[in-house]
Design a protein around this motif. Structure first.
Motif: not given
Length: 547
Positions: A104-108
């Motif tokens: 996951y990235g920051v948003e997810e």
């Protein structure tokens, strides 16, 4: 009438997960039995190590942060042998675990931390840049970001430092009074069709499922060994590997991520006897040249799950390596296992996911929700003690997924044969509707994978304005040496045409890709394919300038 399981009913104890695993009187193996082995460092944890470290970590949560029943701790990490004591220590303290995809990235990650109301976050040093930002977005203080793994940092406490031994005697395990209604895990759906949904799994859900599926795999702690690359954040790895290993005392080589050569080396070196796999890995076993360099003779059986597996792949692996492969079936919402093929029937029922597990009932329904007779295709609905509590913060989705009488609507299409074995043919939403006919992508994919020039493939439906209908299109990754050409495309189209009914032909053509888009659990991301198809078709529709 709903279909009943052929297995005897199992008594599900009214115990929480921690008590079930660590306060048992029927444990057949000793406390010093090695359960988890780090595939990179060879560091080991025994059953007693995990039990004691879990209690120590749980004590630390209560001491440092007054951890209360229902508080959520997020684990954002690749597989680590220290994940189990962190997880079960949190449950000891009455907490809830939510597991997040380390990709996951920051948003997810921010979404999951907010949606689950996580109070603290456990992660790896290498993932701190994303973890710190996501934690800030979710309102988690920086001092509640805990480091897992062998690397350490001065800015964040290591999980082994979250303890207070000087006052540990005053802390007691939090009692779970109603295991059926008290939350243990929040696992998030893959989100292939929208935002991920938090699947609420109770203590009883997991305890029940362990008792349901483990008898079907005749493994012995004195001689059997597992390998674990399936991610612990995913329900398949969480239940079938992390929990299963310690329940039965099975030495398990833990891989932080999948690497084909390391995977094969571990099987050879540790004489692994049983493996839980996914179809993309089985595809590698069938076709990758490196596999031939290793000794797989210790493997008694392989279980495939998470996505459909074709007859062609099963037979290819058997022909090449003499590895037996059976299938199972389940979902995050079912904790996960609902079906598992008997070892003795893997050859006679290739393609089946096996019979329905104990304490479960099932039925197939048509598009109007009307039950159809056993043997006729329909959407599979199931009920049992392993069915989730519901979706977090999403009562509408819960009502749409679970009927008033407790049946979970799987969204998967299949049928039952005369021997009581189930077959899953496709997803309801993935069926291609060609002029009133239904075409299952998995069937066409299975055919294509049997061709020597096809390394991997996926089929999806595209809309054809010319005939006002969906048509099947195949996306293909070619084998080494095969040429991306019109001749190859026509050869593969003809190959399918000669083997299927008229309405199943690849009228949408073939496109070549470097890799088929898939989730970490091995599921084809058909949404991505549809986006690719849309871009391709829009590009082809643009009028070309005349020179």
């Amino acid at each position: 009438m709903p279909i009943a399981s052929p297995f005897p009913t199992i008594d599900i104890p009214q115990k929480d997960i921690h008590s079930f695993l660590f306060e048992r009187e029927d444990r057949p193996f000793p406390e010093d039995q090695v359960v988890y082995i780090d595939g990179n460092t060879k560091r080991q944890l025994t059953y007693a190590d995990v039990r004691d470290q879990a209690k120590t970590f749980g004590t630390g949560l209560k001491s440092h942060w007054s951890w209360r029943k229902g508080d959520v701790l997020a684990v954002y990490s690749t597989n680590q042998i220290d994940t189990p004591p962190v997880v079960w220590g949190t449950l000891w303290a009455g907490g809830v675990i939510t597991t997040a995809n380390p990709g996951y990235g920051v948003e997810e990650l921010s979404f999951q931390l907010k949606d689950s109301s996580a109070r603290a976050l456990v992660t790896l040093v290498d993932l701190l840049p994303i973890a710190i930002q996501a934690a800030a977005n979710a309102g988690i203080p920086k001092d509640r970001i805990i480091v897992l793994g062998d690397k350490r940092t001065k800015e964040h406490r290591h999980w082994k430092d979250i303890t207070d031994l000087s006052t540990s005697a005053k802390w007691r395990k939090t009692r779970i009074l109603n295991p059926e209604e008290e939350l243990a895990y929040l696992v998030y759906s893959s989100g292939t069709t929208g935002l991920p949904k938090g699947v609420m799994l109770s203590h009883k859900n997991i305890v029940a499922n362990l008792l349901q599926f483990t008898p079907n795999d005749p493994l012995d702690w004195t001689e059997d060994r597992l390998v674990a690359f399936l991610p612990f954040f995913h329900i398949y790895g969480l239940t079938c590997l992390m929990h299963h290993a310690i329940l039965r005392g099975l030495p398990t080589v833990v891989m932080d991520r999948f690497d084909l050569n390391k995977f094969c080396q571990h099987i050879q070196d540790y004489r692994v006897t049983f493996a839980y796999l996914v179809p993309p890995v089985i595809l590698l076993l069938a076709k990758h040249p490196d596999v031939a360099k290793y000794d797989f003779s210790s493997l008694k059986m392989v279980n495939s799950g998470a996505a459909p597996l074709t007859r062609e792949l099963v037979e290819s692996v058997w022909a090449r390596l003499r590895i037996s492969i059976k299938q199972g079936y389940g979902l995050s919402e079912t904790s996960p296992v609902t079906h598992s093929m008997r070892w003795s029937q893997w050859r006679s029922h290739v393609g089946s996911v096996g019979p329905l597990l104990a304490n479960m009932t099932a039925k197939y329904v048509d598009e109007e929700g009307v039950e159809v007779p056993a043997g006729k295709p329909g959407e599979l609905w199931m009920a049992g003690p392993n069915i989730m509590m519901g979706y977090l913060n999403n009562p509408t989705a819960t009502v749409n997924a679970i009927t008033p009488d407790g049946f979970f609507k799987t969204g998967d299409v299949g049928y039952q044969d005369g021997d009581g074995n189930f077959y899953i043919t496709d997803r309801v939403k993935e069926l291609i509707k060609y002029k009133g006919f239904q075409v299952a992508p998995a069937e066409l994919e299975g055919l294509l994978l049997g061709h020597e020039k096809v390394d991997d493939c996926a089929v999806t439906g595209i809309y054809s304005p010319r005939i006002a209908s969906e048509v099947p299109r195949a996306y293909i990754t070619l084998s080494a040496g095969a040429e991306r050409s019109k001749d190859t495309e026509l050869e593969l189209i003809k190959y399918v045409e000669d083997r299927v009914a008229q309405h199943k032909r690849l009228r949408g053509g073939i496109r070549f890709l470097d890799a088929i888009p898939k989730s970490i659990s091995g599921k084809i991301l058909r949404r991505v394919l549809r986006d690719i198809a849309k871009e391709e078709d829009e590009g082809e529709a643009v009028p070309k300038a005349k020179l």
